[in-house]
Design an enzyme around this catalytic site. Structure first.
Site, PDB file in Angstrom:
ATOM      1  N   SER A 112      40.731  51.048  37.952  1.00 43.49           N
ATOM      2  CA  SER A 112      39.408  51.549  38.603  1.00 43.49           C
ATOM      3  C   SER A 112      38.794  52.772  37.686  1.00 43.49           C
ATOM      4  O   SER A 112      38.141  53.507  38.390  1.00 43.49           O
ATOM      5  CB  SER A 112      39.828  52.168  39.932  1.00 43.49           C
TER       6      SER A 112
ATOM      7  N   THR B 137      49.929  52.677  38.238  1.00 42.14           N
ATOM      8  CA  THR B 137      49.285  53.927  38.275  1.00 42.14           C
ATOM      9  C   THR B 137      49.690  54.754  39.688  1.00 42.14           C
ATOM     10  O   THR B 137      49.483  56.083  39.811  1.00 42.14           O
ATOM     11  CB  THR B 137      47.816  53.742  38.372  1.00 42.14           C
TER      12      THR B 137
ATOM     13  N   ARG C 210      27.428  61.723  30.658  1.00 43.44           N
ATOM     14  CA  ARG C 210      28.769  60.928  30.660  1.00 43.44           C
ATOM     15  C   ARG C 210      28.105  59.279  30.805  1.00 43.44           C
ATOM     16  O   ARG C 210      27.147  59.253  31.612  1.00 43.44           O
ATOM     17  CB  ARG C 210      29.511  60.994  31.572  1.00 43.44           C
TER      18      ARG C 210
ATOM     19  N   TYR D 204      33.962  47.604  35.916  1.00 38.81           N
ATOM     20  CA  TYR D 204      34.551  47.910  37.062  1.00 38.81           C
ATOM     21  C   TYR D 204      33.772  47.355  38.263  1.00 38.81           C
ATOM     22  O   TYR D 204      34.368  46.572  39.309  1.00 38.81           O
ATOM     23  CB  TYR D 204      34.883  49.301  37.062  1.00 38.81           C
TER      24      TYR D 204
END
Ligand code: UDP
Length: 306
Positions: free
Chosen positions: A60, A21, A262, A124
């Site tokens: 993450s 990433t 969310r 996470y």
């Protein structure tokens, strides 16, 4: 960013990244770079003598961690155990670890101190907390001097160093993409939260202040001790306040609409960084949200031009 600060401070720096990433062009001049998976490379690398390790590498994304936990337990916990074993094997003395506010879950108290109960609400956060526990054991048993830094909402930028994700999920970069015309509007994830304006509150911290804390942590790591520090500014801003600040800084109207909540979002996350201030002598210099947004905006425009 941190690597750049370490080089400036006169350290010899080796950056290890598999670039799954990360970005090769974000590695500052003056560092040696090794493209490798840490789990595979740690033991060989630490055979050379190193003063310490700053361990940032992690999967993450909260949503992804719920759908693909294996990637997180393997990629975060197993990889970190390999690194700790390599440190033990070669007698590496110091460790600074990137922990997270997600280890706390949804605490009822605000601001959050390091003594607040850790009850992560997603995979996470659970993997990061598991690593923190492992670090405590290794520090105690093997004399490693360890510091975990629990980041709240990292934002801002420094010159060419800023946030660049293939799939952007973070609020400030998304809002700035609207200002640049790359998105039509920003979605506000819920306005029925128990906060003053109904939108979620977060504690935004500038990446340069975060980097400074790492250098202080490295210098303060004491053998056989694992200290944990929250890093935030102690002031919460709502999603609407962040969008308003971005409007002010960019001069763009930034259309916003309200979308459903969310999953997994806590209403309010604000850090007490009293311990970092007292024990590390940390004093954030770019705590003002307008400064944080302005630096992120300068970076966003720089990227667009290049
Ligand atoms: N958020 C939002 N719209 C977006 C992205 C984020 O309303 O497009 C909200 C999100 O629900 C949270 C806050 O902004 O309350 C900060 O989210 P971000 O993903 O930046 O960081 P997090 O707090 O999840 O680590």
């Amino acid at each position: 960013m941190c690597a750049a600060r370490l080089v400036e401070a006169g350290h010899e720096v080796v950056v290890v990244d598999d670039l799954s990433t990360g970005h090769a062009d974000a590695i500052p001049d003056g560092c040696k770079f090794i493209q490798a998976d840490i789990a595979a490379a740690a033991s060989g690398l630490l055979a050379e003598s190193f003063e310490g390790v700053l361990h940032f590498a992690a999967k993450s994304l909260v949503g992804e961690s719920m759908q693909d936990p294996q990637k997180y337990w393997q990629g975060n916990v197993v990889t970190s155990l390999r690194l700790l074993d390599a440190m033990r094997e070669h007698g590496t003395r110091r460790l600074v670890f990137s922990s997270t506010a997600a280890t706390y879950g949804e605490p009822a108290v605000t601001p959050i101190t390091e003594d607040t109960a850790t009850r992560p609400t997603n995979t996470y956060g659970a993997t990061k907390l598991a690593i923190d526990h492992a670090i405590t054991s290794y520090a105690d048993a093997h004399g490693i001097g360890a510091v975990s830094l629990r980041y709240f909402n990292v934002a801002g930028a420094h010159g060419a160093f800023g946030e660049r994700h293939t799939v952007e999920t973070h609020l400030i970069p998304i809002v700035l993409q609207v200002a640049l015309g790359q998105r039509e509007q920003v979605q506000i994830f819920g306005e029925d939260w128990p906060t003053a304006d109904g939108t979620c509150i977060r504690d935004y911290i500038h990446v340069t202040d975060l980097a400074d804390a790492h250098l202080l942590a490295l210098a303060n790591a004491a053998p056989g001790r694992h200290r944990i520090y929250n890093l935030g500014n102690g002031t919460g801003f709502s999603v609407r306040q962040v969008i308003d600040t971005c409007r002010k800084v960019t001069g763009h109207p930034i259309p916003a609409n309200v979308a459903p909540r969310r999953a997994g979002d806590p209403a309010t996350l604000v850090a007490s960084s009293q311990r970092a201030r007292e024990e590390l002598g940390w004093a954030p210099e770019r705590a003002d949200l307008e400064v944080i947004v302005r630096d992120a905006w300068d970076f966003t425009r720089l990227r667009q031009e290049s």
